[in-house]
Motif scaffolding. Structure first.
Motif, PDB file in Angstrom:
ATOM      1  N   ILE A  58       0.826  -1.201   0.000  1.00  0.00           N
ATOM      2  CA  ILE A  58       0.000   0.000   0.000  1.00  0.00           C
ATOM      3  C   ILE A  58       0.862   1.254   0.000  1.00  0.00           C
ATOM      4  O   ILE A  58       0.475   2.285  -0.578  1.00  0.00           O
ATOM      5  N   SER A  59       2.041   1.192   0.610  1.00  0.00           N
ATOM      6  CA  SER A  59       2.937   2.364   0.558  1.00  0.00           C
ATOM      7  C   SER A  59       3.396   2.611  -0.871  1.00  0.00           C
ATOM      8  O   SER A  59       3.575   3.763  -1.295  1.00  0.00           O
ATOM      9  N   SER A  60       3.562   1.534  -1.637  1.00  0.00           N
ATOM     10  CA  SER A  60       3.891   1.683  -3.048  1.00  0.00           C
ATOM     11  C   SER A  60       2.746   2.345  -3.804  1.00  0.00           C
ATOM     12  O   SER A  60       2.976   3.221  -4.655  1.00  0.00           O
ATOM     13  N   LEU A  61       1.521   1.955  -3.496  1.00  0.00           N
ATOM     14  CA  LEU A  61       0.354   2.570  -4.134  1.00  0.00           C
ATOM     15  C   LEU A  61       0.275   4.067  -3.820  1.00  0.00           C
ATOM     16  O   LEU A  61      -0.023   4.885  -4.699  1.00  0.00           O
ATOM     17  N   VAL A  62       0.534   4.412  -2.568  1.00  0.00           N
ATOM     18  CA  VAL A  62       0.507   5.822  -2.174  1.00  0.00           C
ATOM     19  C   VAL A  62       1.503   6.623  -3.006  1.00  0.00           C
ATOM     20  O   VAL A  62       1.180   7.710  -3.507  1.00  0.00           O
ATOM     21  N   ARG A  63       2.688   6.092  -3.190  1.00  0.00           N
ATOM     22  CA  ARG A  63       3.702   6.806  -3.964  1.00  0.00           C
ATOM     23  C   ARG A  63       3.289   6.937  -5.433  1.00  0.00           C
ATOM     24  O   ARG A  63       3.540   7.968  -6.068  1.00  0.00           O
ATOM     25  N   GLN A  64       2.616   5.918  -5.953  1.00  0.00           N
ATOM     26  CA  GLN A  64       2.222   5.953  -7.366  1.00  0.00           C
ATOM     27  C   GLN A  64       1.170   7.012  -7.663  1.00  0.00           C
ATOM     28  O   GLN A  64       1.083   7.506  -8.785  1.00  0.00           O
ATOM     29  N   VAL A  65       0.350   7.351  -6.673  1.00  0.00           N
ATOM     30  CA  VAL A  65      -0.729   8.321  -6.930  1.00  0.00           C
ATOM     31  C   VAL A  65      -0.528   9.641  -6.185  1.00  0.00           C
ATOM     32  O   VAL A  65      -1.381  10.522  -6.253  1.00  0.00           O
ATOM     33  N   SER A  66       0.593   9.773  -5.492  1.00  0.00           N
ATOM     34  CA  SER A  66       0.815  10.972  -4.678  1.00  0.00           C
ATOM     35  C   SER A  66       0.940  12.242  -5.506  1.00  0.00           C
ATOM     36  O   SER A  66       0.753  13.348  -5.001  1.00  0.00           O
ATOM     37  N   HIS A  67       1.251  12.103  -6.797  1.00  0.00           N
ATOM     38  CA  HIS A  67       1.423  13.279  -7.649  1.00  0.00           C
ATOM     39  C   HIS A  67       0.096  13.845  -8.144  1.00  0.00           C
ATOM     40  O   HIS A  67       0.065  14.955  -8.702  1.00  0.00           O
ATOM     41  N   LEU A  68      -0.979  13.103  -7.972  1.00  0.00           N
ATOM     42  CA  LEU A  68      -2.258  13.521  -8.542  1.00  0.00           C
ATOM     43  C   LEU A  68      -2.786  14.780  -7.867  1.00  0.00           C
ATOM     44  O   LEU A  68      -2.813  14.881  -6.637  1.00  0.00           O
ATOM     45  N   GLN A  69      -3.219  15.719  -8.663  1.00  0.00           N
ATOM     46  CA  GLN A  69      -3.787  16.965  -8.173  1.00  0.00           C
ATOM     47  C   GLN A  69      -5.128  17.209  -8.870  1.00  0.00           C
ATOM     48  O   GLN A  69      -5.294  16.857 -10.041  1.00  0.00           O
ATOM     49  N   PRO A  70      -6.102  17.794  -8.170  1.00  0.00           N
ATOM     50  CA  PRO A  70      -7.378  18.072  -8.821  1.00  0.00           C
ATOM     51  C   PRO A  70      -7.239  19.129  -9.914  1.00  0.00           C
ATOM     52  O   PRO A  70      -6.449  20.061  -9.784  1.00  0.00           O
ATOM     53  N   GLU A  71      -7.998  18.930 -10.984  1.00  0.00           N
ATOM     54  CA  GLU A  71      -7.992  19.852 -12.114  1.00  0.00           C
ATOM     55  C   GLU A  71      -9.397  20.385 -12.349  1.00  0.00           C
ATOM     56  O   GLU A  71     -10.385  19.793 -11.920  1.00  0.00           O
ATOM     57  N   LYS A  72      -9.489  21.503 -13.047  1.00  0.00           N
ATOM     58  CA  LYS A  72     -10.796  22.044 -13.372  1.00  0.00           C
ATOM     59  C   LYS A  72     -11.477  21.174 -14.426  1.00  0.00           C
ATOM     60  O   LYS A  72     -10.899  20.875 -15.474  1.00  0.00           O
ATOM     61  N   VAL A  73     -12.703  20.753 -14.100  1.00  0.00           N
ATOM     62  CA  VAL A  73     -13.501  19.955 -15.042  1.00  0.00           C
ATOM     63  C   VAL A  73     -14.921  20.501 -15.041  1.00  0.00           C
ATOM     64  O   VAL A  73     -15.343  21.198 -14.112  1.00  0.00           O
ATOM     65  N   ASP A  74     -15.662  20.175 -16.070  1.00  0.00           N
ATOM     66  CA  ASP A  74     -17.046  20.635 -16.144  1.00  0.00           C
ATOM     67  C   ASP A  74     -17.896  19.923 -15.096  1.00  0.00           C
ATOM     68  O   ASP A  74     -17.679  18.746 -14.797  1.00  0.00           O
ATOM     69  N   ILE A  75     -18.864  20.611 -14.538  1.00  0.00           N
ATOM     70  CA  ILE A  75     -19.725  20.038 -13.502  1.00  0.00           C
ATOM     71  C   ILE A  75     -20.519  18.843 -14.011  1.00  0.00           C
ATOM     72  O   ILE A  75     -21.009  18.027 -13.228  1.00  0.00           O
ATOM     73  N   SER A  76     -20.631  18.707 -15.329  1.00  0.00           N
ATOM     74  CA  SER A  76     -21.334  17.564 -15.904  1.00  0.00           C
ATOM     75  C   SER A  76     -20.643  16.244 -15.576  1.00  0.00           C
ATOM     76  O   SER A  76     -21.239  15.173 -15.734  1.00  0.00           O
ATOM     77  N   ARG A  77     -19.401  16.286 -15.092  1.00  0.00           N
ATOM     78  CA  ARG A  77     -18.674  15.056 -14.737  1.00  0.00           C
ATOM     79  C   ARG A  77     -19.077  14.548 -13.356  1.00  0.00           C
ATOM     80  O   ARG A  77     -18.620  13.482 -12.925  1.00  0.00           O
ATOM     81  N   LEU A  78     -19.930  15.285 -12.653  1.00  0.00           N
ATOM     82  CA  LEU A  78     -20.342  14.908 -11.303  1.00  0.00           C
ATOM     83  C   LEU A  78     -21.482  13.897 -11.353  1.00  0.00           C
ATOM     84  O   LEU A  78     -22.385  13.984 -12.188  1.00  0.00           O
ATOM     85  N   SER A  79     -21.434  12.923 -10.441  1.00  0.00           N
ATOM     86  CA  SER A  79     -22.502  11.923 -10.324  1.00  0.00           C
ATOM     87  C   SER A  79     -23.040  11.948  -8.903  1.00  0.00           C
ATOM     88  O   SER A  79     -22.319  11.651  -7.945  1.00  0.00           O
TER      89      SER A  79
END
Length: 385
Positions: free
Chosen positions: A125-146
């Protein structure tokens, strides 16, 4: 209109970035929790099923666990199995991995017991954390919300005020191109003909009538009257007189958009707009089904009050009972009681709820999130053998 979201490899968009630990059976649940509790970014599902299930019930549990792993609010997954359960461990992991997100597998019997498995699980799981730690939220259209919409602990104010206001918010999201799910088949009884008028096609209307009919037949098969459990004692104390009254109040949450389709429990919609999901009236099992179907945010109306949250999605609590908002202020996010007192209209509160959805999608923590409430329960439709 834009929100902040995490873009996933399969093109879906989440509003949270969890590392999810999925135990494929109850036998692996304690280990899964022990691993997740040591990693700030991780959360484990308290799965109490996974073995000695058969037929559609077995398939539903598999579908639900895979759906949680696929949910866009999840960045990476560790699947933890005992090794002899009925849920196929590696097949479950492979289905989640097909989305492109990182997935690891841990099998207790293969590594030599829980102490060794915990050490290996922490490494994975520590490996998984490192693999996704770079992800940052981006601006997307509200239509992507569920959006998943739920009610529980209802009283007379639910059908009069908070549910219709949520219906306005649901309409606004559908108009913006987003997706909305309404569930709780038990609470369509007596109002299914009203809801069916909005079905996009006669076939969709027939699906709606069928899930309500099947719900009633399951109760008859057990030689019980479904009205013995609906409305609940709390509903009755809160001023709801019958299941029909409860149902008429429940369906207000779905606003006025046409119904695109009727989904089985945990099934993902294949388009945008309003969908119905066949779930029980039990709040946590209902929310679990919609999140397995890909919902990323939950609105939950309550007259009497409830602290319910979710392991992977923010749950916004709304009440139109002023006393409940004051007494349970630590748990309630939106006060819709000005509708009852005449200070705001249903439309005004509905727009306020819609703005709250946007704020939470952009990172604001709900009270259930901040308190760490993470309820989870899979709907069983057959005995365990």
């Amino acid at each position: 209109m834009e929100i902040l979201g995490y873009l996933r490899p399969d093109g879906s968009v989440g509003i949270r970035n969890h590392i999810l630990v999925i135990p494929t059976s109850v036998c692996a649940s304690t280990l899964a929790a022990n691993i997740a509790n040591q990693i700030p970014e991780a959360v484990a599902l308290p799965n109490q099923h996974g073995c000695c299930q058969i037929g559609a019930d077995h398939l539903q549990t598999i579908r639900t666990l895979i759906g949680f792993g696929k949910n866009p609010n999840v960045a990476a997954v560790l699947v933890v199995g005992l090794g002899c359960e009925g849920i196929p461990i590696r097949e479950t992991a492979a289905e989640v991995a097909a989305t492109g997100k990182p997935v690891e597998v841990l099998v207790i019997q293969e590594v030599g017991g829980t102490l060794k498995a915990e050490t290996e699980g922490l490494r994975k799981i520590s490996s998984l954390v490192r693999q996704v730690s770079h992800l940052q939220p981006e601006k997307v259209d509200i239509s992507r919300l569920s959006l998943a919409i739920e009610c529980g602990g209802s009283d007379f104010t639910s059908g009069l005020a908070s549910n219709p206001a949520v219906g306005i918010a649901a309409d606004l999201l559908v108009a913006a191109g987003g997706s909305v799910m309404l569930s709780e088949t038990t609470e369509f009884i007596g109002a299914e003909h009203v809801l069916a008028r909005r079905a996009k096609t006669p076939e969709v209307a027939e699906k709606l009538f069928k899930i309500v009919h099947d719900c009633e037949e399951r109760a008859k098969f057990l030689n019980v009257d479904i009205r013995d459990g609906q409305p609940t004692p709390g509903n009755i104390a809160g001023g709801i007189s019958s299941i029909e009254e409860k149902s008429l109040g429940c369906i207000y949450k779905a606003g006025h958009a046409p119904i695109e389709d009727v989904l089985q429990y945990g099934e993902a919609p294949q388009g945008k707009g309003l969908y119905i999901m066949d779930t029980p009236g039990q709040d946590i099992e209902s929310i679990t089904g919609m999140l397995a179907g890909g919902a990323t945010i939950v609105i939950f109306t309550t007259g009497r009050g409830t602290p319910t949250g979710s392991p992977i999605a923010p749950v916004i609590k709304i009440t139109a009972n002023q006393k409940t908002f004051v007494m349970m202020e630590d748990n309630m996010d939106v006060d819709a009681s000005p509708i009852i007192t005449g200070k705001e209209t249903i439309e005004e509160v509905g727009r306020r709820i819609f703005l709250e959805i946007i704020a939470v999608a952009n990172g604001r923590r709900t009270k259930a999130e901040s308190l760490g409430y993470r309820e989870f329960g899979i709907y069983k439709i057959a005995p365990t053998y």
